[in-house]
Design a protein around this motif. Structure first.
Motif, PDB file in Angstrom:
ATOM      1  N   PRO A   1      -0.795 -14.388  -8.014  1.00 46.66           N
ATOM      2  CA  PRO A   1      -0.270 -15.428  -7.108  1.00 46.66           C
ATOM      3  C   PRO A   1       1.213 -15.559  -7.176  1.00 46.66           C
ATOM      4  CG  PRO A   1      -1.526 -16.806  -8.381  1.00 46.66           C
ATOM      5  CD  PRO A   1      -1.898 -15.235  -8.822  1.00 46.66           C
ATOM      6  N   SER A   2       1.994 -14.383  -7.149  1.00 47.00           N
ATOM      7  CA  SER A   2       3.420 -14.539  -7.320  1.00 47.00           C
ATOM      8  C   SER A   2       4.100 -15.186  -6.499  1.00 47.00           C
ATOM      9  CB  SER A   2       3.939 -12.890  -7.483  1.00 47.00           C
ATOM     10  OG  SER A   2       3.619 -12.431  -8.470  1.00 47.00           O
ATOM     11  N   ARG A   3       5.310 -16.017  -6.690  1.00 45.59           N
ATOM     12  CA  ARG A   3       5.959 -16.906  -5.822  1.00 45.59           C
ATOM     13  C   ARG A   3       6.937 -16.260  -5.368  1.00 45.59           C
ATOM     14  NH1 ARG A   3       5.909 -22.315 -10.002  1.00 45.59           N
ATOM     15  NH2 ARG A   3       3.620 -22.297 -10.104  1.00 45.59           N
ATOM     16  N   ARG A   4       7.443 -15.280  -5.945  1.00 46.83           N
ATOM     17  CA  ARG A   4       8.714 -14.516  -5.519  1.00 46.83           C
ATOM     18  C   ARG A   4       8.554 -13.066  -5.802  1.00 46.83           C
ATOM     19  NH1 ARG A   4      12.049 -19.381  -8.387  1.00 46.83           N
ATOM     20  NH2 ARG A   4      12.771 -20.429  -6.571  1.00 46.83           N
TER      21      ARG A   4
ATOM     22  N   LYS B   1       7.736 -13.402   1.633  1.00 47.89           N
ATOM     23  CA  LYS B   1       8.007 -14.698   0.927  1.00 47.89           C
ATOM     24  C   LYS B   1       9.270 -15.120   0.956  1.00 47.89           C
ATOM     25  CE  LYS B   1       4.083 -14.743  -1.560  1.00 47.89           C
ATOM     26  NZ  LYS B   1       2.927 -15.232  -2.462  1.00 47.89           N
TER      27      LYS B   1
ATOM     28  N   ASP C   1      11.209 -17.335   5.172  1.00 40.71           N
ATOM     29  CA  ASP C   1      11.567 -18.986   5.537  1.00 40.71           C
ATOM     30  C   ASP C   1      12.984 -19.273   5.176  1.00 40.71           C
ATOM     31  OD1 ASP C   1       9.110 -19.213   6.659  1.00 40.71           O
ATOM     32  OD2 ASP C   1       8.134 -20.172   4.785  1.00 40.71           O
ATOM     33  N   TYR C   2      13.370 -18.760   3.780  1.00 38.27           N
ATOM     34  CA  TYR C   2      14.584 -19.082   3.735  1.00 38.27           C
ATOM     35  C   TYR C   2      15.898 -18.419   4.436  1.00 38.27           C
ATOM     36  CZ  TYR C   2      19.012 -18.690   0.863  1.00 38.27           C
ATOM     37  OH  TYR C   2      20.111 -18.515   0.198  1.00 38.27           O
TER      38      TYR C   2
ATOM     39  N   LYS D   1      15.621 -17.215   7.237  1.00 38.86           N
ATOM     40  CA  LYS D   1      15.647 -17.592   8.861  1.00 38.86           C
ATOM     41  C   LYS D   1      16.444 -18.767   8.927  1.00 38.86           C
ATOM     42  CE  LYS D   1      10.905 -18.568   9.986  1.00 38.86           C
ATOM     43  NZ  LYS D   1       9.961 -18.192  10.612  1.00 38.86           N
ATOM     44  N   GLY D   2      16.824 -19.586   7.780  1.00 34.65           N
ATOM     45  CA  GLY D   2      17.073 -20.757   7.904  1.00 34.65           C
ATOM     46  C   GLY D   2      18.605 -21.069   8.544  1.00 34.65           C
TER      47      GLY D   2
ATOM     48  N   GLY E   1      17.512 -22.265  -5.957  1.00 32.73           N
ATOM     49  CA  GLY E   1      16.182 -21.507  -6.437  1.00 32.73           C
ATOM     50  C   GLY E   1      16.048 -20.156  -5.343  1.00 32.73           C
ATOM     51  N   ASN E   2      16.429 -20.616  -4.320  1.00 31.36           N
ATOM     52  CA  ASN E   2      15.866 -19.520  -3.296  1.00 31.36           C
ATOM     53  C   ASN E   2      17.336 -18.378  -3.075  1.00 31.36           C
ATOM     54  OD1 ASN E   2      13.746 -19.887  -1.566  1.00 31.36           O
ATOM     55  ND2 ASN E   2      14.713 -21.842  -0.674  1.00 31.36           N
TER      56      ASN E   2
ATOM     57  N   TYR F   1      17.484 -17.009  -7.297  1.00 25.63           N
ATOM     58  CA  TYR F   1      16.119 -16.474  -7.883  1.00 25.63           C
ATOM     59  C   TYR F   1      15.660 -15.672  -6.916  1.00 25.63           C
ATOM     60  CZ  TYR F   1      16.337 -19.988 -11.534  1.00 25.63           C
ATOM     61  OH  TYR F   1      17.005 -21.071 -12.580  1.00 25.63           O
TER      62      TYR F   1
ATOM     63  N   LYS G   1      -0.804 -19.571  11.930  1.00 27.38           N
ATOM     64  CA  LYS G   1      -1.683 -20.263  10.670  1.00 27.38           C
ATOM     65  C   LYS G   1      -2.805 -21.096  11.105  1.00 27.38           C
ATOM     66  CE  LYS G   1      -1.429 -20.122   6.658  1.00 27.38           C
ATOM     67  NZ  LYS G   1      -2.236 -18.927   5.633  1.00 27.38           N
TER      68      LYS G   1
END
Ligand SMILES: [Zn+2]
Lengths: 162, 713
Positions: free
Chosen positions: B468-471, B476, B479-480, B482-483, B502-503, B506, B693
């Motif tokens: 389950p990789s986060r990045r 993934k 969301d960042y 399209k902010g 972090g976004n 990283y 969702k």
């Protein structure tokens, strides 16, 4: 990540580490259906939300733990920080945690279909994280309105028909 | 003269045309430094590339009673640059915790509306300038030259110190000097920090993770001059390579883990420990315990009053760190690597980390060494250590500090397990970026965090299928991306000024590299170029331009558009199918009749054909390849891959004609979410409703119940 002591979490918020956990983005989706039903989806990064709740309430929760107390704390926290005018019977539906730390909370509600103007307030996580941004989408039919909530921008009035 | 004419002409051209070239495929010349003798246009070190060297001999005493570090160092600094140096700069990193440090002064905040104790405590400690004061920072007791007459004075400027040389240090010369100091060790759990102490109240014991514990030389190079940008807490470090000889004096019942080779194991380890260590050096499948949990639990019950001195030597490292505690369990195993020597993977952890740590730490270290060395260079150091330190993840050469603790009853959730493996892989991975491929962290966080997070993703997937990789995966970062653009800095932003650290530093660069590899260049071309970058810049100081140039130069792929879009702007990917026009053979009856036999044969016109024009719209700004999947009426599928260069003339709208043998039922753009497209609702023809969702959740919950339960019976 599994910290029970609130003070420790407080410190975590002010230190910067090599493996960064703070993401500072949440996504709220409000789906207005033609029949008056509303689906609300809140997407968080799990540890960001836990940290915010612990800072505010002093209660350490783990969103991957299945118990009713966690449900009610989540429901209360979100209802305290998120408001949309004209919505009735907002019901907590459930939540989903993924091991990549994404976390979803679902609500359902009703609205008056003749309404097109809504006041939205979203202060989720804003007090905890300076850089927090809450992207909020309101969808009705093919129309989508997107709002961006920040510390100094916590209220919007949106007309879905415009 | 010629130059002047060119300039005048270009002014003329701009005047006439009235606009700048904003094409997304224009070359990056305006952004990258001009190539020179130190750094070439191909991205390699130039023929006169140089770097400085700093060698250290350090004696350090860990005082467990007063939680204090006392140190002496002899630094030999070698000027390999072509420039005479009029002064030398050193870093005094501990001074971020000195009374009145700028780090706290420049922290911003608001008074919270919540009036509970937690928030009050947090507010006072974090932002309460002048309220909560820890007596941290280096207390210098001696700064003296050993080289005769090199300097008589020094100047401390917050986290930096200048040695005021009497005469410039000539190219090729070296200078030797002595510094002595002490400092109080910060309680990491109270005031934070990348290193410090953790106190175990119930048993009155400490676990020390010690770093930035000595005055360290700054980098002097062709890019920054002296990199003496103040340390405010976020932009990490820039350090020259050198050799270290370090003596660490600690309580005699402590186990010490450190950068480098242990030189006096007979003096500090028991015979049993030495023979277990020998066994570990020949054991490749499972970690061997050198100090068992039972032994550690026995040792931590008492406190020794005597001390032991551990001697470590490390060659060609940019830094040195260590950990010390009487609580340590210690395990190790050997790792084979292609084209390199065997390496030791080791872990040190208190009982609070078990059983999670004995199961996963050393194995995760070993996996990291295997994966990273495959994609970069063989691991060049003798060992890689993972130390358990509550709450943090932080890296140093050969040693890193990682979180992950079990419940009191020894249980742990999957969430804690994956969190811990993730941090171990990440921090061990930092051995490559920035410890070996030694970029300037103070300036560019993404150069180590981004590249490291990218390889962390590959390592996680090799550690376990579907980890389950986060990045890493494209979707993934959506969301960042399209902010709100007002809250997104380009990746090419100095470390201290980045929003959403972090976004930005990283997640986005790691994902950008993963997309570049999987969706733009292909694994073979990417992997060769990425490895070339690592080989070229191992044990050197690369800049962003060296990375961008090498990736292009070694692969033969023009990537200027990609670097510009993903690294220099905050544009996002949103490409839409705007319109589809369908024609088939019948529509061309008249024209077909007029073709001669040769033409008919060449076009295979005896078969049916269907023609589709698709208009694509670039809404987000980033140009990307078009991945177009046709689903035919018979249910079969075909994917067209169209390189990003389709956008080279018009960046915001393109039309493309496809001729198909079978009638198309539907068309999907990027159906497997490989481009980080932020709005997939405009990626389908005919328009398709993607279940939300919450709809999927409702369905899943409903399926858990029988029909009678659902209707309430
Ligand atoms: Zn890192």
């Amino acid at each position: 990540m599994l910290l029970k002591n609130a003070y420790i979490l407080l410190v975590a918020a002010l230190s910067s580490f090599s493996l960064l956990h703070e993401y500072y983005v949440s996504i709220t989706t409000i789906q207005l259906h033609q029949n008056g039903a509303v689906d609300l989806t809140f997407k968080f990064v799990a540890h960001d939300l836990e940290k915010a709740i612990e800072l505010e309430t002093g209660v350490a929760i783990q969103v991957d733990e299945q118990d009713q107390l966690t449900d009610s704390i989540l429901e209360t926290y979100i209802k305290n920080h998120f408001e949309i005018s004209g919505l009735e019977e907002a019901n907590y539906l459930g939540r989903e945690f993924n091991l990549d730390e994404t976390f979803y909370v679902y609500f359902t509600a009703r609205y008056d279909t003749t309404l097109s103007k809504f006041n939205v307030r979203n202060t989720l996580l804003l007090q905890t994280f300076e850089a927090q941004e809450n992207i909020t989408h309101i969808n009705k039919g093919t129309t989508q309105k997107s709002l961006s909530f920040k510390r100094n921008l916590t209220n919007y009035t949106v007309n879905i028909n415009e | 003269m010629n130059k002047l004419i060119v300039i005048l002409l270009s002014i003329l051209v701009f005047k006439v045309s009235g606009q700048e070239n904003v094409n997304k495929f224009r070359q990056l010349k305006d952004k990258l430094a001009t190539p020179n003798v130190y750094r070439t246009a191909s991205g390699a070190p130039g023929h006169q590339y140089y770097q400085q060297q700093a060698n250290y001999e350090i004696d350090v005493v860990l005082d467990d009673n007063r939680q204090k570090i006392t140190g002496k160092e002899v630094v030999t600094y070698i000027n390999n640059s072509p420039d005479p140096l009029e002064y030398l700069w050193l870093q005094l990193d501990q001074n971020v915790r000195a009374k009145g440090s700028d780090t706290k002064k420049v922290k911003t905040g608001q008074i919270s509306k919540n009036k509970d104790l937690n928030t009050l405590y947090y507010t006072l400690k974090t932002f309460g300038e002048g309220y909560y004061e820890f007596d941290g920072g280096f207390k210098l007791t001696k700064v003296k030259t050993i080289t005769p007459n090199a300097f008589d004075s020094f100047t401390v400027n917050k986290t930096m110190m200048r040695l005021n040389l009497n005469k410039p240090l000539a190219p090729g010369d070296s200078v030797k000097f002595r510094i002595e100091w002490y400092y109080n060790i910060n309680d990491r759990m109270e005031i934070g920090g990348r290193s410090g102490l953790e106190y175990f109240r119930e048993e009155d014991n400490y676990l020390y993770t010690i770093a930035q514990f000595y005055p360290r030389m700054c980098v002097y190079n062709d890019v920054e001059g002296w990199q003496n940008k103040q340390f405010l807490g976020r932009g990490e470090f820039a350090l020259p390579f050198g050799n270290f000889k370090v003596n660490i004096t600690a309580p005699s019942d402590h186990i010490v883990a450190a950068t480098g080779d242990l030189k006096n194991q007979k003096e500090v380890l028991t015979k049993t420990q030495i023979s277990r260590l020998e066994k570990a050096k020949k054991t490749y499948d499972n970690p061997v315990l050198i100090v068992t949990q039972k032994e550690a639990e026995e040792i931590e019950k008492t406190k020794a009053t005597t001390t032991k001195t551990w001697t470590f030597h490390a060659a060609n490292v940019r830094d040195f760190a260590f950990a010390s505690s009487r609580k340590f369990i210690w395990d190790a195993m050997a790792v084979k690597q292609d084209g390199g020597d065997d390496v030791m993977a080791m872990s040190y952890y208190p009982k609070e980390g078990n059983p999670l740590w004995e199961e996963h730490s050393t194995r995760a270290v070993a996996q990291t060494l295997r994966t990273y060395s495959k994609y970069t260079i063989p691991y060049p150091y003798p060992k890689a250590i993972s130390v358990n330190a509550k709450q943090i993840g932080m890296e140093y050469p050969m040693i890193c500090f990682n979180y992950g603790r079990c419940e009191n009853d020894g249980t742990y959730s999957d969430r804690v397990k994956y969190g811990m493996i993730t941090v171990v892989i990440h921090e061990v991975g930092h051995n490559y970026f920035p410890m070996i491929i030694n970029s300037d962290e103070r300036q560019w966080t993404w150069m180590d965090e981004g590249l490291n997070t990218y390889l962390q993703y590959l390592t996680e997937q090799e550690y376990q299928e579907d980890y389950p990789s986060r990045r890493g995966p494209a979707h993934k970062i959506v969301d960042y991306m399209k902010g709100d653009k007002k809250m997104i800095s380009p990746i090419m932003t100095n470390s201290e000024s980045i929003w959403q650290f972090g976004n930005n530093a990283y997640g986005k660069p790691a994902t950008a590299l993963n997309i570049l590899r999987e969706t733009v260049m292909g694994k073979e071309l990417f992997d060769y170029a990425f490895k070339k970058y690592a080989q070229r810049w191992a044990f050197k100081h690369p800049t962003p331009a060296d990375f961008f140039r090498t990736m292009e130069d070694a692969s033969g792929v023009d990537l200027d558009w990609y670097w510009r879009g993903w690294f220099y702007t905050n544009d996002h990917v949103d490409i839409a199918i705007k319109k589809v026009i369908e024609k088939d053979k019948k529509d061309y009856k008249k024209a077909l009749k007029e073709l001669n036999d040769v033409q008919k044969k060449a076009l295979k016109l005896d078969e049916d054909f269907f023609i589709y024009q698709i208009d694509f719209e670039n809404i987000g700004g980033l140009v990307m390849p078009l991945i177009v999947e046709f689903t035919y009426e018979d249910g079969t599928k075909k994917t067209h891959y169209i390189p990003a260069e389709i956008w080279k003339l018009t960046n915001d709208e393109v039309s493309k004609v496809f001729v198909e043998k079978k009638k198309v039922k539907s068309i999907a753009l990027d159906p497997y979410l490989e481009t980080a497209d932020t709005d997939i609702s405009n990626n389908y023809y005919p328009k398709k409703v993607v279940p939300t969702k919450i709809e999927a959740y409702k369905l899943k919950e409903a399926q858990k119940k029988s029909v009678l339960e659902r209707v309430g019976k």
